[in-house]
Enzyme design. Structure first.
Site, PDB file in Angstrom:
ATOM      1  N   TYR A 110      -8.895   5.459   8.466  1.00  0.00           N
ATOM      2  CA  TYR A 110      -8.405   5.723   9.458  1.00  0.00           C
ATOM      3  C   TYR A 110      -9.699   7.055   9.353  1.00  0.00           C
ATOM      4  CZ  TYR A 110      -4.148   3.016  10.550  1.00  0.00           C
ATOM      5  OH  TYR A 110      -2.611   2.210  10.364  1.00  0.00           O
ATOM      6  N   HIS A 161       0.776  -1.241  -0.117  1.00  0.00           N
ATOM      7  CA  HIS A 161       0.069   0.331   0.155  1.00  0.00           C
ATOM      8  C   HIS A 161       0.898   0.910   0.440  1.00  0.00           C
ATOM      9  CE1 HIS A 161      -4.042  -1.765   1.803  1.00  0.00           C
ATOM     10  NE2 HIS A 161      -3.181  -2.792   1.053  1.00  0.00           N
ATOM     11  N   LYS A 201       2.554  -0.347  14.816  1.00  0.00           N
ATOM     12  CA  LYS A 201       3.768  -0.228  15.021  1.00  0.00           C
ATOM     13  C   LYS A 201       4.976  -1.729  15.703  1.00  0.00           C
ATOM     14  CE  LYS A 201       5.106   2.995  13.072  1.00  0.00           C
ATOM     15  NZ  LYS A 201       5.225   2.524  11.839  1.00  0.00           N
ATOM     16  N   TYR A 222       5.075   6.413   9.800  1.00  0.00           N
ATOM     17  CA  TYR A 222       4.244   5.740   9.602  1.00  0.00           C
ATOM     18  C   TYR A 222       4.730   4.178   8.747  1.00  0.00           C
ATOM     19  CZ  TYR A 222      -0.324   3.089   9.044  1.00  0.00           C
ATOM     20  OH  TYR A 222      -1.881   1.852   8.612  1.00  0.00           O
ATOM     21  N   PRO A 259      -2.723   0.333  18.898  1.00  0.00           N
ATOM     22  CA  PRO A 259      -2.355  -0.398  17.545  1.00  0.00           C
ATOM     23  C   PRO A 259      -2.192   0.430  16.780  1.00  0.00           C
ATOM     24  CG  PRO A 259      -4.613  -1.026  18.931  1.00  0.00           C
ATOM     25  CD  PRO A 259      -3.641  -0.214  19.583  1.00  0.00           C
TER      26      PRO A 259
HETATM   27  C1  PHB Z   1      -4.800  -4.163  10.533  1.00  0.00           C
HETATM   28  O1  PHB Z   1      -4.977  -4.448   9.573  1.00  0.00           O
HETATM   29  O2  PHB Z   1      -4.899  -5.132  11.851  1.00  0.00           O
HETATM   30  C2  PHB Z   1      -4.334  -2.840  10.771  1.00  0.00           C
HETATM   31  C3  PHB Z   1      -4.254  -2.157  10.301  1.00  0.00           C
HETATM   32  C4  PHB Z   1      -3.859  -0.588  11.073  1.00  0.00           C
HETATM   33  C5  PHB Z   1      -3.157  -0.728  12.061  1.00  0.00           C
HETATM   34  C6  PHB Z   1      -3.719  -1.386  12.881  1.00  0.00           C
HETATM   35  C7  PHB Z   1      -4.175  -3.138  12.751  1.00  0.00           C
HETATM   36  O3  PHB Z   1      -3.184   0.512  12.493  1.00  0.00           O
END
Ligand code: PHB
Ligand code: APR
Length: 392
Positions: free
Chosen positions: A201, A72, A297, A385, A293
């Site tokens: 997000y 991505h 990281k 990120y 999460p």
């Molecule tokens: C996930 O796909 O499990 C995932 C993706 C982004 C995050 C946390 C978990 O910030």
């Protein structure tokens, strides 16, 4: 039994450390208290930084990742009904993230370990490291009802947040820093094709939500909930209803829906212990630090730790130098605190705490608005990120 490095824990940290040591001709024994199936099937996060991808690829465990991982180049931030794309690759000179479940990483590393024929013991009990101040520490454990003693030069504590290694360090030698958040994540996996090529997000008046994926057939979704949310109160229809409200944007985008085949609630905390070493015991991964999460990281910090630790062990065995071992903790803590800051920032910017004031919410929206309209601010998010390059 005798080895050079006794590794406690067969999560990503312990398995990758064993793999890196093997490539340098250093012996290790990996001790894991759970079963192989449990370790492989445990559903965790799935975002690999560029450094993690490069490490797996350059050490020969990246074949399936290359085939099945989903690269991505960007992510979306959604608020006030609109999605805004952050082009991470363009902002960071071509760095990106790859979606590949942590359990897939673990599976690939277990396969690689088994191929080497080096020891990896599942379902061991009462693992206890001792004599850490001697030249030859000992790890005692039980297996099939028998008591064993493993003598070693070093112990690697890769046994996660609830492991034993941190607890055997005298408390006078450790300082812990901790922050709990007044919310958790309810996460699901669903048989549904991802409706966006990249993660979304969302900061929504009803709370945070995240759109992610695992494969072209599987969507991964999260929504902010109470830290002790009772899953029994969340039938599938309620989950979809909430996700629809929090993720749909004015352009008509929303996640595809399908059968939910996994559901779980996780609490969120930030945690760091200093230093990451006591004499001949080195802590790596979740044993030393936990991040919420939101910044994705956790797994990547674990990989950066063991990469540095493997270099330090190699230097010790090849040149009898201890500089790398001596610098391991300070260098790891520097990376850890940067990741802590980033994860805390992402978390507080995107979630709505139960006691949030109207002022705080307006400030959050202003921060998001600034972020998506300033190249400098987007670059700062992007470089964190995708992750700083791994040091060694
Ligand atoms: C996930 O796909 O499990 C995932 C993706 C982004 C995050 C946390 C978990 O910030
Ligand atoms: N003896 C042996 N093994 C143990 C013990 C013990 N006393 N306690 C825990 N373990 C094992 C756990 O069962 C687990 O398999 O140690 C392993 C630790 O693995 P993880 O918790 O996955 O931690 P780590 O390898 O540091 O991985 C980094 O990043 O995405 C985040 O939290 C997520 O697991 C992830 C972490």
């Amino acid at each position: 039994m005798r080895t050079q490095v006794a590794i406690i824990g067969a999560g990503p940290a312990g398995l990758m450390l064993g793999h890196l040591l093997h490539l340098r001709g250093i012996d290790s024994v990996i001790l894991e208290n759970r079963s192989r199936d449990y370790v492989i099937e445990r559903v965790r996060a799935g975002v690999l930084e560029q450094g993690t991808v490069d490490l797996m690829t350059s050490t020969g465990v990246g074949d399936r990742l290359r085939r099945e991982g989903m690269r991505h180049d960007g992510i979306h931030l959604a608020f006030n009904g609109r999605r805004h794309r952050i082009d991470m690759a363009e902002l960071t000179g071509g760095r990106a993230i790859t979606i590949y479940g942590q359990n897939e990483v673990v599976k690939d590393l277990i396969d690689a370990r088994l191929e080497t024929g080096r020891p990896l013991h599942f379902e061991v009990g009462s693992v206890t490291p001792s004599r850490l101040t001697d030249d030859t520490p000992v790890v005692s454990f039980t297996q099939d009802g028998e008591q064993h003693e493993l003598l070693c030069d070093f112990v690697a504590g890769c046994d996660g947040f609830h492991g034993v290694c941190r607890t055997v360090i005298p408390s006078s030698h450790l300082t812990a820093y901790e922050r709990e958040y007044p919310f958790g994540w309810l996460g699901i996996l669903a048989h549904a094709a991802p409706s966006s090529d990249e993660l979304v997000y969302s900061n929504h008046p009803r709370g945070f939500a995240l759109f992610s994926m695992r494969s072209p057939q599987v969507t991964r979704l999260y929504l902010q909930c109470a830290p002790d949310e009772n899953l029994d109160e969340w039938p599938d229809e309620r989950i979809w209803d909430e996700l629809r409200q929090r993720l749909s944007t004015d352009d008509g985008w929303r996640p595809n829906e399908g059968e939910i085949f996994q559901k779980a609630v996780t609490g969120m905390r930030s945690f760091v212990v200093e230093p990451m070493r006591f004499e001949r015991l080195f802590l790596a991964g979740d044993a030393a630090h936990i991040v919420p999460p939101t910044g994705a990281k956790g797994l990547n910090l674990a990989m950066a730790d063991v990469n540095r630790l493997a270099h330090a062990f190699a230097e010790f065995y090849q040149s009898n130098r201890e500089d790398g071992l001596d610098a391991y903790s300070d260098r790891g803590l520097r990376r850890t605190w940067r990741a802590q800051r980033f994860s805390w920032w992402m978390t507080t910017m995107l979630h709505r705490p139960p006691d949030e004031s109207a002022f705080d919410h307006k400030r959050q929206l202003a921060e998001l608005d600034y972020l998506v309209s300033s190249r400098a601010a987007m670059t700062s998010l992007a470089e964190n990120y995708v992750g700083m390059p791994f040091d060694d």
